[in-house]
Write a protein that holds these residues in place. Structure first.
Motif, PDB file in Angstrom:
ATOM      1  N   UNK A   1      37.227  29.424  35.422  1.00 37.37           N
ATOM      2  CA  UNK A   1      38.329  28.699  34.545  1.00 37.37           C
ATOM      3  C   UNK A   1      39.611  29.688  35.088  1.00 37.37           C
ATOM      4  N   UNK A   2      40.711  28.645  34.970  1.00 40.02           N
ATOM      5  CA  UNK A   2      41.926  29.526  34.897  1.00 40.02           C
ATOM      6  C   UNK A   2      42.426  30.097  33.594  1.00 40.02           C
ATOM      7  N   UNK A   3      42.728  31.271  33.821  1.00 43.83           N
ATOM      8  CA  UNK A   3      43.525  31.891  32.719  1.00 43.83           C
ATOM      9  C   UNK A   3      44.846  32.603  33.041  1.00 43.83           C
ATOM     10  N   UNK A   4      45.665  31.809  32.604  1.00 44.81           N
ATOM     11  CA  UNK A   4      47.327  31.978  33.160  1.00 44.81           C
ATOM     12  C   UNK A   4      47.215  31.720  34.502  1.00 44.81           C
ATOM     13  N   UNK A   5      47.594  32.520  35.441  1.00 41.45           N
ATOM     14  CA  UNK A   5      47.581  32.364  37.013  1.00 41.45           C
ATOM     15  C   UNK A   5      46.389  32.687  37.772  1.00 41.45           C
ATOM     16  N   UNK A   6      45.369  33.020  37.000  1.00 41.79           N
ATOM     17  CA  UNK A   6      44.119  33.675  37.776  1.00 41.79           C
ATOM     18  C   UNK A   6      43.104  33.013  37.252  1.00 41.79           C
ATOM     19  N   UNK A   7      41.915  33.077  38.395  1.00 41.96           N
ATOM     20  CA  UNK A   7      40.883  32.502  38.161  1.00 41.96           C
ATOM     21  C   UNK A   7      39.810  33.697  37.439  1.00 41.96           C
ATOM     22  N   UNK A   8      39.047  33.445  36.292  1.00 42.12           N
ATOM     23  CA  UNK A   8      38.192  34.334  35.834  1.00 42.12           C
ATOM     24  C   UNK A   8      36.551  33.802  36.112  1.00 42.12           C
ATOM     25  N   UNK A   9      35.721  34.256  36.571  1.00 45.96           N
ATOM     26  CA  UNK A   9      34.314  34.007  36.694  1.00 45.96           C
ATOM     27  C   UNK A   9      33.655  34.578  35.887  1.00 45.96           C
ATOM     28  N   UNK A  10      32.639  33.788  35.228  1.00 41.95           N
ATOM     29  CA  UNK A  10      31.736  34.143  34.289  1.00 41.95           C
ATOM     30  C   UNK A  10      30.291  34.074  34.598  1.00 41.95           C
ATOM     31  N   UNK A  11      29.565  35.098  34.698  1.00 41.72           N
ATOM     32  CA  UNK A  11      28.292  35.178  34.923  1.00 41.72           C
ATOM     33  C   UNK A  11      27.419  34.954  33.775  1.00 41.72           C
ATOM     34  N   UNK A  12      26.732  34.095  33.421  1.00 41.78           N
ATOM     35  CA  UNK A  12      25.983  33.779  32.264  1.00 41.78           C
ATOM     36  C   UNK A  12      24.676  33.891  32.455  1.00 41.78           C
TER      37      UNK A  12
ATOM     38  N   UNK B   1      42.176  36.457  45.170  1.00 43.13           N
ATOM     39  CA  UNK B   1      43.503  36.145  44.939  1.00 43.13           C
ATOM     40  C   UNK B   1      44.417  36.336  45.710  1.00 43.13           C
ATOM     41  N   UNK B   2      45.795  35.825  45.676  1.00 42.59           N
ATOM     42  CA  UNK B   2      46.672  35.762  46.629  1.00 42.59           C
ATOM     43  C   UNK B   2      47.203  37.287  47.103  1.00 42.59           C
ATOM     44  N   UNK B   3      46.756  38.096  46.443  1.00 43.59           N
ATOM     45  CA  UNK B   3      47.187  39.673  46.622  1.00 43.59           C
ATOM     46  C   UNK B   3      46.067  40.323  47.336  1.00 43.59           C
ATOM     47  N   UNK B   4      44.896  39.604  47.637  1.00 37.01           N
ATOM     48  CA  UNK B   4      43.703  40.130  48.219  1.00 37.01           C
ATOM     49  C   UNK B   4      42.886  40.805  47.100  1.00 37.01           C
ATOM     50  N   UNK B   5      43.136  40.681  46.019  1.00 40.36           N
ATOM     51  CA  UNK B   5      42.190  41.279  45.017  1.00 40.36           C
ATOM     52  C   UNK B   5      41.104  40.435  44.682  1.00 40.36           C
ATOM     53  N   UNK B   6      39.777  40.799  44.166  1.00 43.68           N
ATOM     54  CA  UNK B   6      38.722  39.932  43.762  1.00 43.68           C
ATOM     55  C   UNK B   6      39.220  39.469  42.470  1.00 43.68           C
ATOM     56  N   UNK B   7      38.800  38.310  42.053  1.00 43.12           N
ATOM     57  CA  UNK B   7      38.885  37.650  40.724  1.00 43.12           C
ATOM     58  C   UNK B   7      38.137  38.330  39.818  1.00 43.12           C
ATOM     59  N   UNK B   8      38.471  38.390  38.489  1.00 47.73           N
ATOM     60  CA  UNK B   8      37.929  39.118  37.442  1.00 47.73           C
ATOM     61  C   UNK B   8      36.472  38.399  37.255  1.00 47.73           C
TER      62      UNK B   8
END
Length: 320
Positions: free
Chosen positions: A64-75, A109-116
């Motif tokens: 889901x989007x949190x602010x301008x970033x995607x957060x991935x949830x492993x449930x 992400x645009x800066x090359x980092x991995x999503x949370x």
């Protein structure tokens, strides 16, 4: 109502619903959810393979989007009663595989980092969870200079049995209501929860979710130790949470019938024990055929045998 764990497909199916997952995050998982756009919450393909080339279709991955970033949830839904001592290591492996999958799919992400990546373990067992929630705690700590190189990963632990408050949630929250129902202890408590669910899901847009919840509710009813003739009627209904359904009245009938049938069964068993005791005093230890006869007897037969105990000349004569 007795407490019940839920090792069935209906529970996994239930938490395949975005609204349930959104409510789970809001109620129990720390995070900046006031910045989240829950309309973007979506379940994504979790069929990447592990080291043994076996797909993990049971695990749920959401984003889901949190602010301008995607957060991935492993449930991960953990149904086993015993505590998994190396769960932190398992989650470390799963999250690493998911991260590698995101790199391969260019989901950075645009800066090359991995999503949370947020690992969450939902444990439905009754035993208190005693395993470490941080992977680093599983490693030898006797050489302090090497500890910076130990892998670190902490997962969110949700112990269902310890989340309940035995009350209707103050705000509409389906995840909380489901947990409260699982651990419900009184007729009044369950009735209030079911009426709240009906109110929260009364709009037409919630009809598909009501039907999914109906599947889970039917499993929940079947797992209950309470029985009653009304169970067959409830199992035949396509939508137990339909707004015009007087479900709390049906629940009251279910309780009344279960109590009535329990009393009747208890009276019958008490009468059978009385006949067996008197027969044993009169004729000695009872053979297997006599026990079988007593177990299959009606109330009328038991009463007749009890009345004829003194005049009977033998056990065969009594139970004829």
């Amino acid at each position: 109502m007795p407490r019940m764990s839920t090792p069935d497909g209906s529970y996994k199916w239930l938490f395949g619903e975005p609204r349930l997952v959104a409510d789970l995050l809001r109620a129990y998982v720390p995070g900046p959810w006031e910045q989240a756009d829950f309309s973007t919450l979506e379940r994504v393909n979790a069929s990447y393979v592990d080291e043994r080339e076996r797909q993990r279709h049971d695990d749920m991955v959401w984003r889901l989007r949190v602010g301008q970033r995607w957060v991935w949830v492993y449930l991960l839904l953990e149904f086993q009663q015993a505590v998994e001592p190396h769960m932190a290591l398992r989650m470390l492996g799963y999250v690493a595989l998911l991260a590698q999958h995101l790199v391969r799919e260019n989901q950075r992400n645009d800066d090359g980092s991995l999503p949370l990546l947020l690992p969450v373990v939902l444990h439905s067992g009754e035993a208190r969870w005693t395993a470490p929630t941080e992977a680093a705690e599983l490693f030898d700590d006797s050489l302090p200079t090497l500890l910076p190189y130990v892998p670190h990963l902490k997962y969110v632990l949700l112990e269902q049995a310890r989340l309940v408050r035995h009350e209707v949630p103050a705000t509409a929250n389906l995840a909380q209501a489901i947990f409260e129902l699982e651990q419900g202890q009184s007729r009044e408590e369950l009735s209030r929860l079911l009426q709240a669910l009906q109110q929260w899901l009364a709009d037409e847009a919630s009809a598909p979710l009501r039907r999914h919840l109906t599947v889970w509710l039917k499993h929940w009813l079947r797992r209950s130790r309470r029985r009653g003739r009304i169970l067959d009627e409830l199992q035949a209904l396509p939508d137990l949470l339909e707004p015009t359904m007087k479900l709390h009245e049906k629940l009251d009938r279910w309780y009344d019938q279960a109590v009535e049938e329990g009393i009747e069964q208890g009276q019958h068993q008490g009468l059978a024990k009385a006949v067996a005791l008197q027969a044993r005093l009169r004729f000695g230890e009872l053979p297997d055929w006599a026990h079988a006869r007593l177990a299959a007897a009606t109330d009328a037969e038991l009463e007749r045998w009890l009345a004829g105990m003194l005049s009977a000349t033998s056990l065969q004569d009594l139970l004829s």
